[in-house]
Design a protein around this motif. Sequence first.
Motif, short mmCIF file in Angstrom:
data_model
loop_
_atom_site.label_atom_id
_atom_site.label_comp_id
_atom_site.label_asym_id
_atom_site.label_seq_id
_atom_site.Cartn_x
_atom_site.Cartn_y
_atom_site.Cartn_z
N GLU A 282 0.83 -1.20 0.00
CA GLU A 282 0.00 0.00 0.00
C GLU A 282 0.87 1.25 0.00
OE1 GLU A 282 -4.03 1.32 2.21
OE2 GLU A 282 -2.40 0.76 3.56
N LYS A 283 1.89 1.27 0.81
CA LYS A 283 2.75 2.45 0.92
C LYS A 283 3.50 2.72 -0.37
CE LYS A 283 6.31 4.48 3.91
NZ LYS A 283 7.19 4.25 5.09
N ALA A 284 3.88 1.66 -1.09
CA ALA A 284 4.64 1.81 -2.33
C ALA A 284 3.80 2.37 -3.46
CB ALA A 284 5.23 0.47 -2.73
N ASN A 285 2.47 2.36 -3.28
CA ASN A 285 1.56 2.88 -4.30
C ASN A 285 1.80 2.19 -5.65
OD1 ASN A 285 -0.59 4.52 -5.12
ND2 ASN A 285 0.79 6.13 -5.85
N VAL A 286 1.98 0.88 -5.59
CA VAL A 286 2.25 0.08 -6.79
C VAL A 286 1.01 0.04 -7.67
CG1 VAL A 286 2.73 -2.26 -7.61
CG2 VAL A 286 3.99 -1.33 -5.67
N ASN A 287 1.20 0.14 -8.97
CA ASN A 287 0.12 -0.02 -9.93
C ASN A 287 0.28 -1.39 -10.59
OD1 ASN A 287 -1.65 0.00 -12.14
ND2 ASN A 287 -1.47 2.22 -12.37
N PHE A 288 -0.63 -2.32 -10.27
CA PHE A 288 -0.54 -3.67 -10.81
C PHE A 288 -0.54 -3.67 -12.34
CE2 PHE A 288 -1.48 -4.83 -6.54
CZ PHE A 288 -1.14 -6.15 -6.38
N GLN A 289 -1.28 -2.77 -12.92
CA GLN A 289 -1.42 -2.77 -14.37
C GLN A 289 -0.14 -2.36 -15.08
OE1 GLN A 289 -4.86 -0.34 -15.12
NE2 GLN A 289 -6.28 -1.79 -14.18
#
Length: 292
Positions: A282-289
């Motif tokens: 959540e903290k990394a603000n990763v975008n799965f796409q």
Amino acid sequence: MTELFLKGHRACAGCGSVLALRYVLEALGKDVIVVNATGCMEIISSQYPESNWGVPYVHCLFENTASVATGVSRALKHLDKEGTVVVIGGDGASYDIGFGAVSGAMERNEDILYVCYDNEAYANTGLQRSGATPFGSATTTTPSEMGGKGEWKKNLTFIAAAHAVPYAAAASVAFLPDLQAKLKKAKQKKGFRLVNVHAPCTVGWKINPVKAVEVARKAVECGLWNLFEIDDGKFKLSRPVGEAPVAEYLKMQGRFKHLTPKQVETIEEHARSVKPELEKLEKANVNFQRFL
């Protein structure tokens, strides 16, 4: 509350999946077409000539519900008709038998809202293990004499996110406002949307029928079922990951009665290892796409 899942069904006392259905339909409203896989919720609600469905309803096989829903969705588009196509499937139809069709619909981004009621076993056929059955759980095919199931359950919600679908969320019958908020958000989107609902089976889990919601709440509070959403590829926790002892959750259920202290310790370690990973995600603000 507008009841669209009507009275008179044949579900077991305290059934978590029926509770899920009532609130799913209340949140989504009348302008839906339900496509329902063979499973507990079909068996208890559609015995000819009676029906508990207050909305248009199609019964399908375990393996083809996502395919049938695709046809219904495309027919609506061809006819220029409004309406949301909602799949209702158990974990057998969603995680296992029907997964090929589900994965194909995800990959094509079909305009379907898929609701899985995850009761963690093939409940209507005698309580065999499924891909959703948790580690250590006793079923007829993973009996207590063998120590229960030896593998961890799949994470269907993350699998959906890996297909780059617009929306995937994990919910629980113990947190109904959260469930309904996710359903309403999903309904406003186009493409394939998954809402995976943790729903206790009082028979399979061997729990007191009046304790079903309490057991579901304990699963979240101890971190063995986490509430989150992946909205357009972005992961967000819906509530902090629980840290209560898993033993409190396990001891409420007969399916875990056989567990050794070592197995309980293993499950505890697993639950504690998930918390920092989800928080980091959540903290990394990763975008799965972005990775596809």
